[in-house]
Design a protein around this motif. Structure first.
Motif, short mmCIF file in Angstrom:
data_model
loop_
_atom_site.label_atom_id
_atom_site.label_comp_id
_atom_site.label_asym_id
_atom_site.label_seq_id
_atom_site.Cartn_x
_atom_site.Cartn_y
_atom_site.Cartn_z
N THR A 1 0.81 -1.23 0.00
CA THR A 1 0.00 0.00 0.00
C THR A 1 0.84 1.28 0.00
OG1 THR A 1 -0.11 0.18 2.42
CG2 THR A 1 -1.78 -1.20 1.34
N PHE A 2 2.11 1.17 0.31
CA PHE A 2 2.94 2.33 0.66
C PHE A 2 2.90 3.44 -0.40
CE2 PHE A 2 6.95 4.67 0.68
CZ PHE A 2 6.97 5.13 1.99
N HIS A 3 3.09 3.10 -1.65
CA HIS A 3 3.23 4.11 -2.70
C HIS A 3 1.88 4.67 -3.18
CE1 HIS A 3 7.54 3.72 -3.06
NE2 HIS A 3 7.41 2.40 -3.05
N TYR A 4 0.80 4.24 -2.59
CA TYR A 4 -0.52 4.68 -3.06
C TYR A 4 -1.20 5.68 -2.13
CZ TYR A 4 -0.33 1.03 -6.60
OH TYR A 4 0.03 0.26 -7.67
N PHE A 5 -0.56 6.01 -1.02
CA PHE A 5 -1.21 6.94 -0.09
C PHE A 5 -1.02 8.38 -0.53
CE2 PHE A 5 -2.16 3.54 2.77
CZ PHE A 5 -3.24 4.03 3.50
N ASP A 6 -2.10 9.15 -0.43
CA ASP A 6 -2.07 10.58 -0.73
C ASP A 6 -2.91 11.29 0.33
OD1 ASP A 6 -4.67 9.93 -1.36
OD2 ASP A 6 -4.61 10.69 -3.42
N GLU A 7 -3.25 12.54 0.10
CA GLU A 7 -4.01 13.29 1.09
C GLU A 7 -5.40 12.70 1.31
OE1 GLU A 7 -4.11 17.39 0.06
OE2 GLU A 7 -1.96 17.71 0.37
N VAL A 8 -6.00 12.20 0.25
CA VAL A 8 -7.33 11.61 0.37
C VAL A 8 -7.29 10.36 1.24
CG1 VAL A 8 -9.23 10.51 -0.89
CG2 VAL A 8 -8.12 12.55 -1.83
N GLY A 9 -6.31 9.51 1.00
CA GLY A 9 -6.16 8.31 1.82
C GLY A 9 -5.85 8.65 3.27
N GLY A 10 -4.99 9.63 3.46
CA GLY A 10 -4.65 10.05 4.81
C GLY A 10 -5.86 10.59 5.56
N LYS B 1 -20.92 5.30 1.33
CA LYS B 1 -20.01 6.41 1.03
C LYS B 1 -18.89 5.89 0.16
CE LYS B 1 -17.08 9.84 3.36
NZ LYS B 1 -16.58 10.32 4.69
N SER B 2 -18.43 6.70 -0.79
CA SER B 2 -17.28 6.29 -1.60
C SER B 2 -16.55 7.51 -2.14
CB SER B 2 -17.71 5.38 -2.76
OG SER B 2 -18.49 6.10 -3.70
N GLN B 3 -15.27 7.33 -2.39
CA GLN B 3 -14.45 8.35 -3.04
C GLN B 3 -13.23 7.65 -3.62
OE1 GLN B 3 -13.02 9.81 1.34
NE2 GLN B 3 -12.60 11.23 -0.30
N THR B 4 -12.52 8.35 -4.48
CA THR B 4 -11.34 7.79 -5.14
C THR B 4 -10.16 8.73 -4.93
OG1 THR B 4 -12.75 6.79 -6.83
CG2 THR B 4 -10.40 6.91 -7.30
N SER B 5 -9.03 8.16 -4.59
CA SER B 5 -7.84 8.96 -4.36
C SER B 5 -7.14 9.28 -5.69
CB SER B 5 -6.86 8.22 -3.44
OG SER B 5 -6.19 7.20 -4.16
N SER B 6 -6.15 10.15 -5.63
CA SER B 6 -5.40 10.52 -6.84
C SER B 6 -4.58 9.36 -7.38
CB SER B 6 -4.48 11.70 -6.53
OG SER B 6 -3.47 11.32 -5.60
N THR B 7 -4.34 8.33 -6.56
CA THR B 7 -3.55 7.18 -6.99
C THR B 7 -4.43 6.00 -7.40
OG1 THR B 7 -3.36 6.41 -4.70
CG2 THR B 7 -1.60 7.84 -5.54
N VAL C 1 -6.97 4.60 -5.59
CA VAL C 1 -7.52 3.80 -4.49
C VAL C 1 -8.99 4.16 -4.30
CG1 VAL C 1 -7.35 3.26 -2.04
CG2 VAL C 1 -5.27 3.68 -3.36
N ILE C 2 -9.84 3.15 -4.30
CA ILE C 2 -11.27 3.35 -4.05
C ILE C 2 -11.52 3.17 -2.56
CG2 ILE C 2 -13.60 2.51 -4.50
CD1 ILE C 2 -12.57 1.52 -7.22
#
Length: 216
Positions: A36-45, A175-181, A183-184
């Motif tokens: 998961t490491f390289h897929y985290f962004d502000e949305v995931g955080g 609820k749902s959203q998608t990150s910039s990388t 990730v759903i």
């Protein structure tokens, strides 16, 4: 009453093993720890912050408990600040070796203990990791909410979120959203029984009737 919530990182093919690092859980020869490491962004955080923003108790299998107990008491960050004081309920055959603060064994009858806990007042019960424990809960219809972070990866093998023993049930997407990388991030809430139907119209052909006989 308290909800039982499973919050899980999962690959497209359903693997949930060792998302945090190579040494986290190499059982079975799993080679992709830390996927998961390289897929985290502000949305995931932000999604993680929201997950831990309300009071909760942790519900853990023994392997995940051991991983967490060897790590989080020695950290100084917001997740450690949430995990360390929280009550931990653990499925284990070795209750005398539970040393992390505020930890309780679920006892010999895990299902009965969780049915009782879910009827009590208190914070929701939050499952982290704990693939084997999740199978028990799914088989007994005890998970009220599933929060997934679905990563755009195929891992091929490893411990999976869903096995063959889950009690059939319907869930609704809350609820749902998608990150910039890619990730759903999706929250599913229990929504009763499965309803079935058919797109077939008219009388079945002789070929269809023969097919049905052969497939029984």
């Amino acid at each position: 009453m308290r909800k039982i919530i499973a919050a899980t990182f999962v690959s497209l093919d359903g693997v949930m093993q060792a998302p945090g690092g190579p040494e986290e859980d190499p059982v079975g020869g799993f080679e992709f720890g830390g996927w998961t490491f390289h897929y985290f962004d502000e949305v995931g955080g932000a999604a993680m912050e929201e997950l831990f923003s309300k009071p909760f108790a942790l519900l853990l299998g023994r392997r995940t408990y051991d991983i967490f107990a060897a790590y989080w008491p020695y950290q100084k960050d917001p997740i450690a600040d949430a995990f360390n004081p929280a009550t931990k309920y653990v499925a284990t055959h070795r209750p005398d070796t539970l040393s992390w603060q505020n930890t309780q064994s679920l006892g010999s009858d895990i299902v009965a203990a969780l049915r009782r806990l879910s009827q009590e007042d208190g914070p929701d019960l939050l499952i982290q990791g704990s693939a084997n424990l999740i199978q028990t809960l799914l088989a007994n219809g005890l998970i009220d909410e599933i929060r997934l972070m679905i990563f755009p990866l195929l891992l091929g093998k490893g411990k999976r979120l869903f096995g063959d023993s889950a009690m059939p049930a319907a869930f609704k997407l809350a609820k749902s959203q998608t990150s910039s990388t890619g990730v759903i991030i999706a929250t599913y809430e229990r929504a009763g029984e499965i309803e079935v139907g058919s797109f077939v119209t008219g009388e079945p052909s002789n070929a269809e009737l023969e097919r049905r006989r052969n497939w029984k």
